[in-house]
Design a protein around this motif. Structure first.
Motif, mmCIF file in Angstrom:
data_model
loop_
_atom_site.group_PDB
_atom_site.id
_atom_site.type_symbol
_atom_site.label_atom_id
_atom_site.label_comp_id
_atom_site.label_asym_id
_atom_site.label_seq_id
_atom_site.Cartn_x
_atom_site.Cartn_y
_atom_site.Cartn_z
ATOM 1 N N GLY A 142 46.875 37.152 41.095
ATOM 2 C CA GLY A 142 46.207 37.956 40.066
ATOM 3 C C GLY A 142 46.494 37.440 38.668
ATOM 4 O O GLY A 142 45.601 37.387 37.817
ATOM 5 N N GLY A 177 42.497 40.722 38.055
ATOM 6 C CA GLY A 177 42.888 39.586 38.888
ATOM 7 C C GLY A 177 43.568 40.031 40.170
ATOM 8 O O GLY A 177 43.306 39.493 41.253
ATOM 9 N N THR A 178 44.437 41.033 40.072
ATOM 10 C CA THR A 178 45.147 41.546 41.242
ATOM 11 C C THR A 178 44.174 42.143 42.253
ATOM 12 O O THR A 178 44.298 41.922 43.468
ATOM 13 C CB THR A 178 46.172 42.616 40.829
#
Length: 202
Positions: free
Chosen positions: A29, A45-46
């Motif tokens: 992420g 991102g995660t």
């Protein structure tokens, strides 16, 4: 392992699996956020990495399992190139660190991190042996497997330590130090692909 040993082994395996998944998701992420120009604390991102992992688990587990050997070889080759070129790139800084006996984190912290890493590797080796137990035919083969993995891990760890020394002390504030060095070394040494390939394999 005995009664107590079996319980500790199971607890260790569960903790190792949870921490590994958390590390992959968080690290991936952070890398995606960096590519997208987002703040490290952003959850986009995660979420993307977690979604990709879920899709792979549901639809592509066999493909990933089959490719694990290729990925392992790719990681070893990539890290070897990164370590060698990184040490060449920052050899003057590394020499200064050694000649001046500069310490940035203290012996106690270094010993603690070494113990944590050793514990993690113990569980990793147990998982590796268990996952390949059908291919191991004797105690001798088991010992040989552990010996080979020990040599590879020890060599890579020593190399990474030297690599990080060349980027002290600024690297201490970096969330993901190895991808950070891969990007810098790759650009400086004409190996820009390092900054792309390493995060993917990571």
């Amino acid at each position: 392992f005995g009664n107590i040993g079996s319980i500790l082994f199971e607890v260790g395996i569960v903790l190792m699996m949870l921490s590994s998944c958390a590390s992959v998701i968080a690290g991936g992420g952070t890398i995606i956020n960096g590519v997208l120009g987002l703040d490290e604390a952003n959850l986009i991102g995660t979420v993307i990495v977690a979604a990709i992992i879920v899709v792979i688990i549901v639809f592509g587990y066999k493909a990933v399992s089959s490719a694990s050997t290729i990925m392992t070889v790719g990681i070893i080759i990539t890290i070897s190139i990164l370590v060698i070129t990184g040490i060449i790139y920052s050899k003057d800084t590394i020499a200064l660190q050694w000649s001046e006996k500069i310490s940035h984190n203290g012996f106690g912290n270094a010993l603690w991190y070494a113990a944590l890493y050793a514990g993690m590797q113990c569980m990793t080796q147990c998982m590796s042996i268990c996952s390949n137990c059908e291919k191991i035919q004797s105690r001798g083969e088991s010992k040989a497997m552990v010996a080979i993995e020990f040599v590879i891990n020890a060599t890579m760890l020593i190399g990474i330590c030297f690599l990080f020394q060349g980027f002290m002390p600024e690297i201490m504030d970096v969330t993901l130090p190895t991808p950070y060095t891969a990007e810098i070394v790759g650009q400086a040494m004409g190996l820009a692909w390092l900054g792309i390939v390493y995060p993917i394999l990571y």
